[in-house]
Design a protein around this motif. Structure first.
Motif, PDB file in Angstrom:
ATOM      1  N   LYS A  72       0.528  -0.981  -0.309  1.00 22.58           N
ATOM      2  CA  LYS A  72       0.110  -0.016  -0.071  1.00 22.58           C
ATOM      3  C   LYS A  72       0.886   1.503  -0.276  1.00 22.58           C
ATOM      4  O   LYS A  72       0.417   2.114  -0.609  1.00 22.58           O
ATOM      5  CB  LYS A  72      -0.914  -0.488   1.275  1.00 22.58           C
ATOM      6  CG  LYS A  72      -2.192  -0.900   0.887  1.00 22.58           C
ATOM      7  CD  LYS A  72      -2.914  -0.767   2.194  1.00 22.58           C
ATOM      8  CE  LYS A  72      -2.659  -0.760   3.930  1.00 22.58           C
ATOM      9  NZ  LYS A  72      -3.397  -0.948   4.457  1.00 22.58           N
ATOM     10  N   SER A  97      -9.194   0.088   2.855  1.00 22.77           N
ATOM     11  CA  SER A  97      -8.101   0.078   2.015  1.00 22.77           C
ATOM     12  C   SER A  97      -9.670  -0.422   0.952  1.00 22.77           C
ATOM     13  O   SER A  97      -9.343   0.315  -0.632  1.00 22.77           O
ATOM     14  CB  SER A  97      -7.395  -0.871   1.974  1.00 22.77           C
ATOM     15  OG  SER A  97      -6.575  -0.231   2.874  1.00 22.77           O
ATOM     16  N   ASP A 129      -8.945  -6.303   5.612  1.00 21.78           N
ATOM     17  CA  ASP A 129      -8.963  -3.976   5.285  1.00 21.78           C
ATOM     18  C   ASP A 129      -9.608  -3.945   4.561  1.00 21.78           C
ATOM     19  O   ASP A 129      -9.203  -3.254   3.448  1.00 21.78           O
ATOM     20  CB  ASP A 129      -7.242  -4.098   4.536  1.00 21.78           C
ATOM     21  CG  ASP A 129      -6.879  -2.181   5.158  1.00 21.78           C
ATOM     22  OD1 ASP A 129      -7.481  -1.758   4.890  1.00 21.78           O
ATOM     23  OD2 ASP A 129      -5.883  -2.313   4.861  1.00 21.78           O
ATOM     24  N   ALA A 150      -6.792  -6.741  -0.626  1.00 21.21           N
ATOM     25  CA  ALA A 150      -8.039  -6.246   0.342  1.00 21.21           C
ATOM     26  C   ALA A 150      -8.185  -7.042   1.212  1.00 21.21           C
ATOM     27  O   ALA A 150      -8.231  -7.278   2.619  1.00 21.21           O
ATOM     28  CB  ALA A 150      -7.887  -4.863  -0.166  1.00 21.21           C
TER      29      ALA A 150
END
Length: 331
Positions: free
Chosen positions: A31, A70, A67, A62
């Motif tokens: 990232k 994101s 996540d 992601a």
């Protein structure tokens, strides 16, 4: 006795947490290198353009790294910037330095497939029907605009335009993303996905060219069923086709179709493995595999020892992406 067990338990937990820290650290590194604040993934090896391949890769990363923030950022930019309202697919390339960042309105089915697959995984993981509905709409559009029957095979064209040349079609075998197709089949129960899997595997069996017996990056399928390296591109097993064994492994860790790659790479010491080979002439690249290419080689030859990805400061987008995908394929 208790002290011994306590020490053992602490050691086990330390090992577990260090494993997760490595995985999380790789995603964080990825990232920090390639994800812009607006959700755009930058291809640092290609003049910092963006494309649906990178957006889809990162969306899947992601999800599998849990996540959601994101994921939503990447999906939001992708949907807002790249979605084609005319067919429900996505413009494949975005160049931020151009006055008109999107000049080619065609799609790329590997990117579309990864976007739909990541949305499906996200919907299941986070119990979100909106993600699932978006995934279903994309897969429906893929079937409508990119899947045809040709020479007796069900095939997915690399893009909606420009690949069906009447007497033959040009295919990219690295767009045969079998594990995604399997998940689409399980969700939709449509035979088209199972036919794509079965016919895709048959076609890979015919795409074993020259002495290396490997597929080229681009392959022409003629109406009589012949397959040859496509004349419009170099006849190489190279940076596209490296993903073929990755997706075959992801689909079936024990697939017999992995044998041709084991045989080819097994000819060379690890640090002496050519980065690509011309399947027609047998001429190898003048430089050796490294980074993500080596990660795929290691996955196929020694899957039990596949390490967690390590993203270096010098790594370009594609090499880092291959490393991350190798890590995801073993989960």
């Amino acid at each position: 006795m208790w002290q011994r067990y306590k020490t053992l338990i602490v050691a086990i937990f330390a090992l577990i947490f260090s494993h997760h820290a490595l995985a999380d650290g790789a995603w964080d590194s990825y990232k920090s290198r390639f994800l812009m604040p607006d959700g755009r993934i930058v291809d640092t090896g290609n003049k910092s353009v963006s494309h649906t391949e990178g957006q889809g890769f990162a969306m899947m990363m992601a999800v599998l790294n849990d996540d959601r923030d994101s994921f939503d950022k990447i999906w939001g930019w992708t949907r807002t910037t790249l979605k084609n309202p005319e067919n429900g697919l996505f413009y494949w390339r975005y160049n931020p330095v151009e006055a008109q960042p999107i000049t080619d309105k065609n799609n790329a089915t590997d990117g579309d497939t990864f976007i739909a697959w990541a949305l499906l995984k996200a919907g299941e993981k986070w119990s979100d029907k909106d993600y699932l509905n978006e995934s279903d709409a994309i897969t429906k559009a893929l079937v409508a605009h990119n899947v045809i029957r040709f020479a007796g095979y069900q095939v997915m064209l690399p893009g909606a335009k420009g690949f069906n040349l009447n007497s033959y079609v040009n295919l990219n075998p690295s767009y045969f993303i079998f594990p995604a197709w399997q998940d689409f089949a399980n969700r939709s129960h449509l035979m088209v996905w199972r036919d794509l899997i079965n016919d895709g595997q048959k076609l890979l069996g015919k795409m074993q060219f020259g002495n290396p017996q490997l597929p080229s990056d681009w392959v022409s399928l003629y109406s009589d069923g012949r397959t040859v390296p496509a004349k419009q591109w170099p006849a190489r097993f190279s940076y596209d086709a490296i993903r073929v064994p990755l997706y075959v492994y992801w689909f079936n860790h024990n697939s017999p179709q992995l044998q041709v790659y084991k045989t080819w790479w097994g000819r060379f010491a690890r640090d002496k493995t050519p980065a690509w080979v011309n399947v027609t002439t047998g001429d190898p690249a003048p430089y050796m595999m490294d980074g993500g290419l080596l990660a795929v080689r290691d996955l196929v030859l020694q899957p039990a020892s596949a390490a967690q990805p390590q993203i270096t400061a010098q790594e370009d987008y594609y090499s880092a992406s291959l490393k991350m995908l190798v890590g995801l394929s073993t989960k």
